[in-house]
Design a protein around this motif. Sequence first.
Motif, mmCIF file in Angstrom:
data_model
loop_
_atom_site.group_PDB
_atom_site.id
_atom_site.type_symbol
_atom_site.label_atom_id
_atom_site.label_comp_id
_atom_site.label_asym_id
_atom_site.label_seq_id
_atom_site.Cartn_x
_atom_site.Cartn_y
_atom_site.Cartn_z
ATOM 1 N N UNK A 46 45.097 35.776 30.904
ATOM 2 C CA UNK A 46 44.246 36.951 31.126
ATOM 3 C C UNK A 46 42.856 36.524 31.593
ATOM 4 N N UNK A 47 42.230 37.389 32.347
ATOM 5 C CA UNK A 47 40.887 37.152 32.872
ATOM 6 C C UNK A 47 40.768 35.819 33.601
ATOM 7 N N UNK A 55 39.764 35.372 36.523
ATOM 8 C CA UNK A 55 38.515 35.321 37.297
ATOM 9 C C UNK A 55 37.340 34.856 36.448
ATOM 10 N N UNK A 81 34.295 40.345 35.111
ATOM 11 C CA UNK A 81 34.755 41.643 35.610
ATOM 12 C C UNK A 81 33.592 42.400 36.263
ATOM 13 N N UNK A 82 32.594 41.639 36.713
ATOM 14 C CA UNK A 82 31.429 42.240 37.369
ATOM 15 C C UNK A 82 31.700 42.369 38.866
ATOM 16 N N UNK A 83 31.817 43.595 39.328
ATOM 17 C CA UNK A 83 32.053 43.820 40.756
ATOM 18 C C UNK A 83 30.764 43.512 41.521
ATOM 19 N N UNK A 88 34.322 39.542 43.579
ATOM 20 C CA UNK A 88 33.811 38.965 42.332
ATOM 21 C C UNK A 88 33.299 37.553 42.611
ATOM 22 N N UNK A 126 46.273 32.478 40.210
ATOM 23 C CA UNK A 126 46.664 33.814 40.674
ATOM 24 C C UNK A 126 47.995 33.752 41.411
ATOM 25 N N UNK A 157 50.297 36.715 42.514
ATOM 26 C CA UNK A 157 49.286 37.365 43.355
ATOM 27 C C UNK A 157 48.880 36.400 44.467
ATOM 28 N N UNK A 162 41.481 42.098 45.949
ATOM 29 C CA UNK A 162 40.388 41.418 45.256
ATOM 30 C C UNK A 162 39.936 40.237 46.110
#
Lengths: 152, 152
Positions: free
Chosen positions: B3-4, B6, B9-11, B101, B113, B118, B144
Motif C-alpha cells: 500500500x502507498x 508512491x 497522496x499530495x496531488x 505526484x 507498480x 499497473x 497517475x
Amino acid sequence: MEKNVLGTNVIAQIGILVHDIEKTSQAYADFFGVENPGWSITAAVESAQTQYRGERTEARAKLAFFKMGSLQLELIEPDEHPSTWREYLDEHGEGPHHIAFRIEGMKDKVAALEGGGMPLLQKGEYTGGRYAYIDTMETLKVIVELLESDKK
Amino acid sequence: MEKNVLGTNVIAQIGILVHDIEKTSQAYADFFGVENPGWSITAAVESAQTQYRGERTEARAKLAFFKMGSLQLELIEPDEHPSTWREYLDEHGEGPHHIAFRIEGMKDKVAALEGGGMPLLQKGEYTGGRYAYIDTMETLKVIVELLESDKK
C-alpha cells in the motif's frame, strides 16, 4: 466578461466519475494507504432543489471524499436521472469531470458567468451550502464547479 | 501490491489535454485574471529519451503551467507522434488527462507498480528530473504521473 469572476484560482477539489463507488473507493484507499471514507448520497430533489439545464431533476449521486494534500478528490457515482454527472459519464466514460473552487456570492457569480457565455449546467443545495456546475468546456476544457458555504 | 507505493497522496499537478495551447492558455489567463505563462516544448527524443508503451517515440508536446493554489495546472498540446497524450486526446477529446505526484526512487516505484498490475505507459527526462505515466485507468479512473526531481 470581467476577469477573475470567481475571485480565486485555488483548486479546492477534483471530481471523478465512476460506475462503482465502492470498488473505486477501495482501490483509492488501497493505492494511497488511507482509510476508505465510505460514501454518502446527495439529498433528494425536495431538499437539494436540484436543477439540470434549467429543469428540476430527481438525479442523485453517491459521493466519496479523499483528502489529497490541500485538495479534495471526490468520487461520484450518479444515478440514472438527468444530470451533468450522468451525461458526462455516458459521453466520456469514467474519469475526471470537474475542478471546484470555493467562492462567495453564488447568484452574482453565476449571473456574471452566464453573461460571459458560460451557462449554468446544474445546481443544488446541500447541508451547509450549495454548488453550481458551469459549462466551461468550450474555453477551459473542463467543467468548473462553484462551492459556496453558508456563513457561520 | 504494497500500500502507498508512491509514499505520498499530495496531488501536485493536474494535466489537461488541449488542441490549441495558445488559445486555451489565453482563456485560462483571462478567466482567472492571471498572466499568460506562455508555453515551452518538451525536449527531442535524443535528450528526453521518451518511451511510449516500451518503444522509443519522437513525440513531443507543448506545455503551459498555471499555479492554482498549491498545485499546478498543466495544459498539454501533443504532436502527432505516438504518446499517451495523443492517444488519450484522440480517444477522449480535450480534457483532464492525469494527476501527478512528486516522488523519490523512480525506478523502484515504477517496478513496484508494474508488479502490482499497473503498467508504465510513458516515460521521459527533462532538465532537472524525469516523469513516468502509469496506467491506473482500470483502478483509479485517471492516469497517475510520477515526477522525480534530481537531488540538488
